[in-house]
Design a protein around this motif. Structure first.
Motif, mmCIF file in Angstrom:
data_model
loop_
_atom_site.group_PDB
_atom_site.id
_atom_site.type_symbol
_atom_site.label_atom_id
_atom_site.label_comp_id
_atom_site.label_asym_id
_atom_site.label_seq_id
_atom_site.Cartn_x
_atom_site.Cartn_y
_atom_site.Cartn_z
ATOM 1 N N LYS A 93 -9.160 1.551 -12.550
ATOM 2 C CA LYS A 93 -9.125 2.996 -12.253
ATOM 3 C C LYS A 93 -7.806 3.636 -12.693
ATOM 4 N N TYR A 151 -9.733 -1.957 -3.976
ATOM 5 C CA TYR A 151 -9.793 -0.860 -4.943
ATOM 6 C C TYR A 151 -9.278 -1.366 -6.299
ATOM 7 N N ARG A 207 -4.083 10.454 -3.314
ATOM 8 C CA ARG A 207 -4.844 10.566 -2.070
ATOM 9 C C ARG A 207 -4.050 9.893 -0.959
ATOM 10 N N PRO A 208 -4.481 10.037 0.286
ATOM 11 C CA PRO A 208 -3.766 9.369 1.381
ATOM 12 C C PRO A 208 -3.743 7.851 1.191
ATOM 13 N N TRP A 260 -1.169 7.628 -7.362
ATOM 14 C CA TRP A 260 -2.186 7.689 -6.306
ATOM 15 C C TRP A 260 -2.032 9.048 -5.623
ATOM 16 N N ARG A 301 0.843 -1.201 0.000
ATOM 17 C CA ARG A 301 0.000 0.000 0.000
ATOM 18 C C ARG A 301 0.880 1.253 0.000
ATOM 19 N N SER A 355 -4.175 5.608 3.217
ATOM 20 C CA SER A 355 -5.264 4.950 3.943
ATOM 21 C C SER A 355 -6.524 4.786 3.089
ATOM 22 N N GLU A 356 -6.650 5.587 2.028
ATOM 23 C CA GLU A 356 -7.815 5.484 1.147
ATOM 24 C C GLU A 356 -7.646 4.403 0.081
ATOM 25 N N LEU A 357 -6.469 3.808 0.021
ATOM 26 C CA LEU A 357 -6.217 2.725 -0.926
ATOM 27 C C LEU A 357 -6.692 1.425 -0.283
ATOM 28 N N THR A 358 -7.951 1.098 -0.527
ATOM 29 C CA THR A 358 -8.548 -0.071 0.108
ATOM 30 C C THR A 358 -8.057 -1.353 -0.544
ATOM 31 N N SER A 380 -5.919 -5.604 -7.768
ATOM 32 C CA SER A 380 -6.207 -4.936 -6.492
ATOM 33 C C SER A 380 -5.063 -5.192 -5.523
ATOM 34 N N ALA A 388 1.069 3.930 -3.068
ATOM 35 C CA ALA A 388 0.673 5.302 -2.763
ATOM 36 C C ALA A 388 1.795 6.302 -3.043
#
Length: 82
Positions: free
Chosen positions: A33, A28, A19-20, A17, A8, A22-25, A68, A12
């Motif tokens: 995407k 995802y 965004r933070p 990526w 992760r 932590s938003e990388l689930t 993912s 990130a």
């Protein structure tokens, strides 16, 4: 730090990526995407091979293994000797 958390953090910080982390689930859709493209896959493979001291085989270079965070973690987890 878990394999998943290491991956992760790498995705990130090194891929597209914005965004933070932590938003990388876990589920995802990285390919769908366009967070990961073909160059991104090779960056991930390089990271996996150096960080976890494993080898990703040619036959493992399929979209399903990189779709993912959970899929990549499963690929690495199957190779890492605990």
């Amino acid at each position: 730090m878990s394999i998943q958390d290491q991956l992760r953090g790498f995705i990130a910080s090194e891929l597209s990526w914005d965004r933070p982390a932590s938003e990388l689930t876990d589920d995802y859709p990285l390919l769908e995407k366009e967070v990961v493209d073909s160059l991104g896959i090779f960056k991930i493979i390089s990271f996996i091979e150096s960080e976890f001291d494993v080898e990703v085989e040619d036959e493992e270079l399929i979209p399903d293994n990189f779709e993912s965070l959970a899929a990549i973690t499963k690929l690495v987890g199957g190779k890492v000797q605990v």
